[in-house]
Design a protein around this motif. Sequence first.
Motif, PDB file in Angstrom:
ATOM      1  N   ILE A 104       0.875  -1.175   0.000  1.00 44.38           N
ATOM      2  CA  ILE A 104       0.000   0.000   0.000  1.00 44.38           C
ATOM      3  C   ILE A 104       0.902   1.211   0.000  1.00 44.38           C
ATOM      4  O   ILE A 104       1.800   1.299   0.834  1.00 44.38           O
ATOM      5  N   PRO A 105       0.779   2.119  -0.912  1.00 43.34           N
ATOM      6  CA  PRO A 105      -0.297   2.299  -1.883  1.00 43.34           C
ATOM      7  C   PRO A 105       0.028   1.810  -3.288  1.00 43.34           C
ATOM      8  O   PRO A 105      -0.783   1.963  -4.188  1.00 43.34           O
ATOM      9  N   THR A 120       0.315 -12.716   7.207  1.00 46.46           N
ATOM     10  CA  THR A 120      -0.132 -11.397   6.755  1.00 46.46           C
ATOM     11  C   THR A 120       1.059 -10.602   6.240  1.00 46.46           C
ATOM     12  O   THR A 120       2.211 -10.945   6.503  1.00 46.46           O
ATOM     13  N   LEU A 121       0.727  -9.544   5.539  1.00 50.11           N
ATOM     14  CA  LEU A 121       1.732  -8.597   5.074  1.00 50.11           C
ATOM     15  C   LEU A 121       1.501  -7.262   5.753  1.00 50.11           C
ATOM     16  O   LEU A 121       0.375  -6.944   6.158  1.00 50.11           O
ATOM     17  N   SER A 122       2.549  -6.480   5.827  1.00 55.99           N
ATOM     18  CA  SER A 122       2.460  -5.095   6.283  1.00 55.99           C
ATOM     19  C   SER A 122       2.244  -4.222   5.047  1.00 55.99           C
ATOM     20  O   SER A 122       2.686  -4.586   3.953  1.00 55.99           O
ATOM     21  N   LEU A 145      -3.243 -12.766   0.503  1.00 57.47           N
ATOM     22  CA  LEU A 145      -2.711 -12.482   1.831  1.00 57.47           C
ATOM     23  C   LEU A 145      -3.350 -11.210   2.378  1.00 57.47           C
ATOM     24  O   LEU A 145      -3.399 -10.184   1.681  1.00 57.47           O
ATOM     25  N   PRO A 146      -3.831 -11.261   3.623  1.00 57.95           N
ATOM     26  CA  PRO A 146      -4.329 -10.027   4.242  1.00 57.95           C
ATOM     27  C   PRO A 146      -3.185  -9.051   4.483  1.00 57.95           C
ATOM     28  O   PRO A 146      -2.060  -9.459   4.786  1.00 57.95           O
ATOM     29  N   VAL A 147      -3.484  -7.778   4.344  1.00 62.66           N
ATOM     30  CA  VAL A 147      -2.515  -6.715   4.628  1.00 62.66           C
ATOM     31  C   VAL A 147      -2.973  -6.065   5.929  1.00 62.66           C
ATOM     32  O   VAL A 147      -4.076  -5.526   6.005  1.00 62.66           O
ATOM     33  N   CYS A 181      -6.980  -4.691   9.539  1.00 59.42           N
ATOM     34  CA  CYS A 181      -6.830  -5.218   8.188  1.00 59.42           C
ATOM     35  C   CYS A 181      -7.160  -4.109   7.194  1.00 59.42           C
ATOM     36  O   CYS A 181      -8.249  -3.529   7.231  1.00 59.42           O
ATOM     37  N   LEU A 182      -6.211  -3.801   6.327  1.00 63.54           N
ATOM     38  CA  LEU A 182      -6.374  -2.720   5.353  1.00 63.54           C
ATOM     39  C   LEU A 182      -6.805  -3.221   3.979  1.00 63.54           C
ATOM     40  O   LEU A 182      -7.269  -2.451   3.152  1.00 63.54           O
ATOM     41  N   GLY A 183      -6.586  -4.512   3.724  1.00 64.12           N
ATOM     42  CA  GLY A 183      -6.936  -5.048   2.420  1.00 64.12           C
ATOM     43  C   GLY A 183      -6.433  -6.471   2.282  1.00 64.12           C
ATOM     44  O   GLY A 183      -5.876  -7.049   3.214  1.00 64.12           O
ATOM     45  N   VAL A 184      -6.652  -7.006   1.105  1.00 61.84           N
ATOM     46  CA  VAL A 184      -6.150  -8.333   0.750  1.00 61.84           C
ATOM     47  C   VAL A 184      -5.438  -8.187  -0.583  1.00 61.84           C
ATOM     48  O   VAL A 184      -5.997  -7.644  -1.533  1.00 61.84           O
ATOM     49  N   VAL A 185      -4.196  -8.643  -0.637  1.00 66.60           N
ATOM     50  CA  VAL A 185      -3.450  -8.599  -1.884  1.00 66.60           C
ATOM     51  C   VAL A 185      -3.511  -9.990  -2.517  1.00 66.60           C
ATOM     52  O   VAL A 185      -3.417 -11.004  -1.827  1.00 66.60           O
TER      53      VAL A 185
END
Length: 148
Positions: A6-7, A83-85, A105-107, A113-117
């Motif tokens: 992100i972003p 998860t990812l940062s 992977l969830p971010v 949780c900000l999103g899923v990549v």
Amino acid sequence: MQRTIIPDIIEKQTICSLKKSNTIFEAATMMCSANIAAIVIFDDASKVIGIVTERDLTRRGIAKCLDPKKTAIEEIMTKNPETLSPNDTANDALELMQIRHFRHLPVVEGETCLGVVSIRDLFVAAKTALEENLRETEAFVFGDRYGA
């Protein structure tokens, strides 16, 4: 330049989520209506406790003849997912996905949780980076002849 999740890869998203007590049918219905392939599972404090993907629905649900309207997604979800940062790079994500055979992977930042990549998001980013690199190389090699 290393692109961060992100972003550069995804922007903050509206998260499609359920509780572990929701059913497999509810997960499949949500995925279909939102045109997504993964749903984040939250506890009552909105902390990520799992993820359910299309692959989970087919391999852990349908293939095992579980009743989708009676089976809680807790039975098929991946618990405590990796998860990812938001500051992790696309390369970090790709490496983790390759090693662990994940496609989503969830971010997460802190407990949020900000999103899923997805692997598809990373493919688009890699393709864009390669095209930019090609344009820069052509501009360097050929000068202004190609509009550089």
